[in-house]
Scaffold this motif. Structure first.
Motif, PDB file in Angstrom:
ATOM      1  N   UNK A  26       0.855  -1.183   0.000  1.00 48.47           N
ATOM      2  CA  UNK A  26       0.000   0.000   0.000  1.00 48.47           C
ATOM      3  C   UNK A  26       0.893   1.237   0.000  1.00 48.47           C
ATOM      4  N   UNK A  27       0.894   1.953  -1.125  1.00 50.93           N
ATOM      5  CA  UNK A  27       1.714   3.166  -1.232  1.00 50.93           C
ATOM      6  C   UNK A  27       0.954   4.338  -0.618  1.00 50.93           C
ATOM      7  N   UNK A  28       1.597   5.019   0.317  1.00 54.63           N
ATOM      8  CA  UNK A  28       0.987   6.160   1.012  1.00 54.63           C
ATOM      9  C   UNK A  28       1.806   7.402   0.682  1.00 54.63           C
ATOM     10  N   UNK A  29       1.218   8.278  -0.093  1.00 58.20           N
ATOM     11  CA  UNK A  29       1.907   9.501  -0.505  1.00 58.20           C
ATOM     12  C   UNK A  29       1.643  10.593   0.519  1.00 58.20           C
ATOM     13  N   UNK A  30       2.679  10.947   1.273  1.00 56.73           N
ATOM     14  CA  UNK A  30       2.586  12.046   2.228  1.00 56.73           C
ATOM     15  C   UNK A  30       2.926  13.321   1.458  1.00 56.73           C
ATOM     16  N   UNK A  31       1.893  13.966   0.983  1.00 57.58           N
ATOM     17  CA  UNK A  31       2.024  15.049   0.011  1.00 57.58           C
ATOM     18  C   UNK A  31       2.207  16.391   0.728  1.00 57.58           C
ATOM     19  N   UNK A  32       3.409  16.917   0.644  1.00 54.16           N
ATOM     20  CA  UNK A  32       3.728  18.213   1.227  1.00 54.16           C
ATOM     21  C   UNK A  32       4.477  19.037   0.190  1.00 54.16           C
ATOM     22  N   UNK A  33       4.036  20.244  -0.139  1.00 52.83           N
ATOM     23  CA  UNK A  33       4.769  21.070  -1.103  1.00 52.83           C
ATOM     24  C   UNK A  33       6.195  21.329  -0.625  1.00 52.83           C
ATOM     25  N   UNK A  34       7.110  21.506  -1.570  1.00 52.97           N
ATOM     26  CA  UNK A  34       8.512  21.749  -1.237  1.00 52.97           C
ATOM     27  C   UNK A  34       8.657  22.954  -0.305  1.00 52.97           C
ATOM     28  N   UNK A  35       7.876  24.009  -0.564  1.00 49.01           N
ATOM     29  CA  UNK A  35       7.999  25.222   0.253  1.00 49.01           C
ATOM     30  C   UNK A  35       7.650  24.930   1.713  1.00 49.01           C
ATOM     31  N   UNK A  36       6.609  24.113   1.915  1.00 49.86           N
ATOM     32  CA  UNK A  36       6.192  23.788   3.276  1.00 49.86           C
ATOM     33  C   UNK A  36       7.217  22.891   3.965  1.00 49.86           C
ATOM     34  N   UNK A  37       7.729  21.883   3.229  1.00 48.62           N
ATOM     35  CA  UNK A  37       8.726  20.991   3.817  1.00 48.62           C
ATOM     36  C   UNK A  37      10.000  21.753   4.157  1.00 48.62           C
ATOM     37  N   UNK A  38      10.374  22.677   3.272  1.00 43.77           N
ATOM     38  CA  UNK A  38      11.591  23.452   3.507  1.00 43.77           C
ATOM     39  C   UNK A  38      11.402  24.410   4.679  1.00 43.77           C
ATOM     40  N   UNK A  39      10.185  24.935   4.850  1.00 43.30           N
ATOM     41  CA  UNK A  39       9.920  25.831   5.978  1.00 43.30           C
ATOM     42  C   UNK A  39      10.016  25.082   7.304  1.00 43.30           C
ATOM     43  N   UNK A  40       9.576  23.821   7.315  1.00 40.45           N
ATOM     44  CA  UNK A  40       9.673  23.030   8.551  1.00 40.45           C
ATOM     45  C   UNK A  40      11.141  22.685   8.849  1.00 40.45           C
ATOM     46  N   UNK A  41      11.784  22.044   7.888  1.00 34.90           N
ATOM     47  CA  UNK A  41      13.209  21.711   7.938  1.00 34.90           C
ATOM     48  C   UNK A  41      13.667  21.290   9.339  1.00 34.90           C
ATOM     49  N   UNK A  42      13.050  20.240   9.930  1.00 31.18           N
ATOM     50  CA  UNK A  42      13.336  19.898  11.334  1.00 31.18           C
ATOM     51  C   UNK A  42      14.794  19.497  11.583  1.00 31.18           C
ATOM     52  N   UNK A  43      15.487  19.018  10.550  1.00 37.10           N
ATOM     53  CA  UNK A  43      16.872  18.575  10.740  1.00 37.10           C
ATOM     54  C   UNK A  43      17.889  19.547  10.139  1.00 37.10           C
ATOM     55  N   UNK A  44      17.402  20.658   9.584  1.00 44.78           N
ATOM     56  CA  UNK A  44      18.308  21.636   8.986  1.00 44.78           C
ATOM     57  C   UNK A  44      18.932  21.185   7.684  1.00 44.78           C
ATOM     58  N   UNK A  45      18.348  20.168   7.050  1.00 47.20           N
ATOM     59  CA  UNK A  45      18.945  19.611   5.839  1.00 47.20           C
ATOM     60  C   UNK A  45      18.756  20.516   4.622  1.00 47.20           C
ATOM     61  N   UNK A  46      17.591  21.132   4.508  1.00 46.14           N
ATOM     62  CA  UNK A  46      17.359  22.018   3.374  1.00 46.14           C
ATOM     63  C   UNK A  46      18.328  23.201   3.399  1.00 46.14           C
ATOM     64  N   UNK A  47      18.587  23.741   4.595  1.00 48.81           N
ATOM     65  CA  UNK A  47      19.516  24.871   4.687  1.00 48.81           C
ATOM     66  C   UNK A  47      20.914  24.460   4.225  1.00 48.81           C
ATOM     67  N   UNK A  48      21.339  23.262   4.618  1.00 49.60           N
ATOM     68  CA  UNK A  48      22.632  22.776   4.171  1.00 49.60           C
ATOM     69  C   UNK A  48      22.663  22.582   2.653  1.00 49.60           C
ATOM     70  N   UNK A  49      21.571  22.035   2.122  1.00 47.44           N
ATOM     71  CA  UNK A  49      21.511  21.798   0.674  1.00 47.44           C
ATOM     72  C   UNK A  49      21.552  23.109  -0.097  1.00 47.44           C
TER      73      UNK A  49
END
Length: 635
Positions: free
Chosen positions: A561-584
């Motif tokens: 069963x494929x479950x797509x957790x659909x979050x726009x890039x802008x929203x995921x980047x705003x959360x950035x709980x591990x600071x990975x987007x900032x590093x990228x």
């Protein structure tokens, strides 16, 4: 008295009757860009037309009245037309031309010289008996000349002629000819090509095409047309090989007839011959050889026939009928040479379709042993194969197939790889040999199976595959789902991306190749856990559709069963709980999904969670309710 035109018509009919029984030579023209392939093919077509007219003139004394007046071929216009036509179709097709002389019929594969279209050359060469390698006398041996020569050698073409073209532009210099000949012979020895014929020509002016050139009286060898008319076609070799009939279809028009149809890829077959069906290994005897024109007493390699057998045995499309005393091999792991022909690179672990003869199976490259540098022939390490790369690889199939080494039989030892999503052909492959471990490893039957585990746990096992961008909430939602199932007494296990990389996959990085291997391993572990009767939750970005499809195909229908957790890039980047987007964004983290590595959205997931409209708790409730309604949770 018969009219002259009737006599000429009789002569033409006689000529065409003889023409039908002439041998057929398939050859390919190849080489670098602007070496003169279109001009050469135009010249061959032009000269063969002239030879045809000369033959009719000899047959009919009054041939002057046979007429193509106003319809004669213009050589320059013909060449221009061929070049323009090929340029228009260069990216999609190989152009095949047919022509004939008194001695032989010909089919020539006209392929482009551009490096990015090497795949077209491979397509044309795969069925060729001979190869004309074009070399511009002004430029000598180039990289593409070496690449095409290496491919010609790999593909088993034994009749090779190097046409040193445009000799008129170097004043028909014997010294230039000898220098190029010596350079090529040195390279040919490196790649194991022993017999090469060298012919200096000017395709544009016709030197040494049909008649010896007065401009090169120092050359004593054959003309190009003379070579093509007399080069030996190795028709007897495959007839002397063991019987091989890849079954193309099972023909059963009524209950009294059951035949197995296909084209003989090797050997000779007669009624009464003992055969073996592979990979099953069952044996029988040939009863009849059936064709549209009646039964045959014998059929040879190259003929299309239908065989009937004396025994009713299970044979399907893709099986191989072999000589019982000299059967083909069967295996599911091989060492191969791969010629990669797609813009997207080959990634070990990614699954493709493999088509060998009439059999299509699922395959993946397990190891790239080395890549071949076509200039130096050096073997270099590689983690992936890019467009036009040539590599020696180990490959694994999902089931055994019948095969021969490519050097023994091109039809039963050559295969193609096909992308499972786009259906594009991405590689050509040549089998070297079966890996020993494929013969030594067998599935061990067990008494306590998946059904027994599931009954004991009172649930229907499955994989809940969470996919989405980093920061989308996959791990959060998966954890909540597991807590809810655990509270109900369900047997579960959560495989989380970060946790797996601390142990099982600690050796993997984040390149595309490592991401493919990461998901392959997780898919295999999840399959084992489903076999143990568990409800498995996996929280991984798993950015590529092909790998999610691979994981799905490891399981039975309804277990993934494929479950797509659909979050726009802008929203995921705003959360950035591990600071990975900032590093990228700062360039400190390469190959990060959504920034400099793609994420391929699911096209039809079983469950779609929109995190912009739904809380993690609500998403978890939705998922639990979905699997309950699907019958995965027994009351």
């Amino acid at each position: 008295m018969a009219h002259v035109s009737d006599l000429i018509a009789d002569d033409i009919e006689q000529y065409l009757h003889l023409h039908q029984h002439k041998g057929l030579l398939r050859f390919i023209t190849c080489g670098s860009v602007d070496d003169g392939k279109s001009t050469l093919i135009g010249r061959l077509l032009y000269e063969s037309q002239m030879l045809f007219e000369d033959h009719l003139a000899a047959l009919q004394a009054d041939s002057r009245r046979w007429g193509t007046q106003g319809e004669e071929i213009d050589f320059a216009l013909l060449v221009d037309g061929l070049a323009a036509e090929r340029e228009q179709g260069i990216t999609i097709d190989v152009a095949y031309r047919f022509f004939s002389t008194d001695r032989r019929k010909f089919i020539v594969a006209d392929t482009p010289g551009h490096e990015q279209y090497t795949r077209n050359m491979v397509t044309g060469a795969s069925t060729a008996d001979a190869a004309i390698l074009m070399v511009d006398a002004r430029k000598g041996i180039l990289t593409q000349t070496r690449r095409h020569s290496y491919l010609v050698s790999l593909l088993g073409i034994r009749a090779i002629v190097v046409a040193i073209n445009k000799m008129d532009l170097v004043d028909y210099s014997e010294q230039v000819y000898r220098r190029i000949r010596d350079d090529y012979e040195a390279f040919a020895r490196q790649i194991g090509v022993e017999a090469v014929t060298f012919i200096p020509v000017s395709a544009f002016k016709g030197d040494n095409i049909v008649s010896p050139s007065p401009n090169m009286d120092w050359y004593r060898g054959p003309t190009l047309m003379g070579y093509l008319e007399t080069v030996e076609i190795d028709e007897d070799r495959m007839q002397a090989a063991p019987l091989r009939l890849p079954v193309q279809w099972v023909n059963r028009p009524n209950l009294d007839f059951r035949g197995y149809a296909g084209t003989l890829a090797g050997g000779v077959v007669r009624p009464g011959d003992r055969i073996r069906v592979q990979p099953s290994g069952k044996e029988s005897t040939v009863a009849r050889i059936v064709t549209r024109d009646g039964d045959l007493e014998q059929a040879v390699a190259g003929q299309s026939v239908t065989l009937t057998l004396t025994d009713e045995i299970d044979i399907s499309r893709g099986d191989m009928i072999s000589a019982a005393r000299e059967p083909a091999g069967t295996a599911d792991q091989f060492e191969t040479t791969l010629i990669w022909m797609h813009d997207e690179p080959l990634l070990p672990g990614r699954q493709y379709l493999l088509k060998l003869g009439t059999r299509t199976v699922t395959a993946s490259v397990t190891t790239i042993k080395y890549q071949v540098n076509v200039n130096t022939l050096e073997h270099t390490a590689a983690k992936k194969l890019e467009l036009n790369a040539i590599g020696v690889c180990n490959i694994s199939l999902d089931r055994p197939v019948a095969f021969d080494p490519y050097t023994d039989n091109r039809d039963t030892g050559g295969f193609i790889l096909i992308d499972r999503l786009s259906n594009n052909t991405v590689a050509a492959g040549l089998i070297h040999f079966a890996l020993r471990r494929s013969q030594n490893i067998h599935l061990q039957p067990v008494d306590i199976n998946q059904e027994a585990h599931a009954r004991l746990k009172g649930q229907r096992p499955c994989v809940l595959w969470f996919t989405g961008l980093s920061g989308a909430g996959k791990s959060t939602i998966a954890n909540l789902v597991e807590k809810k199932l655990h509270a109900e007494g369900r047997h579960t296990y959560l495989l989380d991306g970060d946790n797996i990389r601390h142990g099982l996959n600690k050796d993997l990085g984040f390149t595309d190749a490592d991401r493919v291997e990461n998901i392959r391993r997780v898919g295999e572990v999840a399959r084992l856990m489903v076999d143990a009767g568990l409800i498995v939750l996996t929280a991984f970005i798993s950015p590529f559709r092909s790998e999610r499809q691979m994981a799905r195909e490891l399981l039975k229908d309804g277990e993934f069963l494929e479950i797509f957790v659909d979050t726009p890039l802008e929203a995921a980047e705003a959360r950035d709980p591990k600071g990975l987007y900032r590093k990228a964004r700062r360039g400190e983290l390469k190959n990060f999904t959504g920034i400099d590595s793609p994420y391929e959205r699911p096209e039809s997931p079983e469950i779609h969670v929109d995190t912009t409209r739904m809380t993690p708790e609500a998403a978890a409730d939705l998922i639990v309710e979905h699997i309950r309604n699907g019958g995965y949770l027994a009351p």
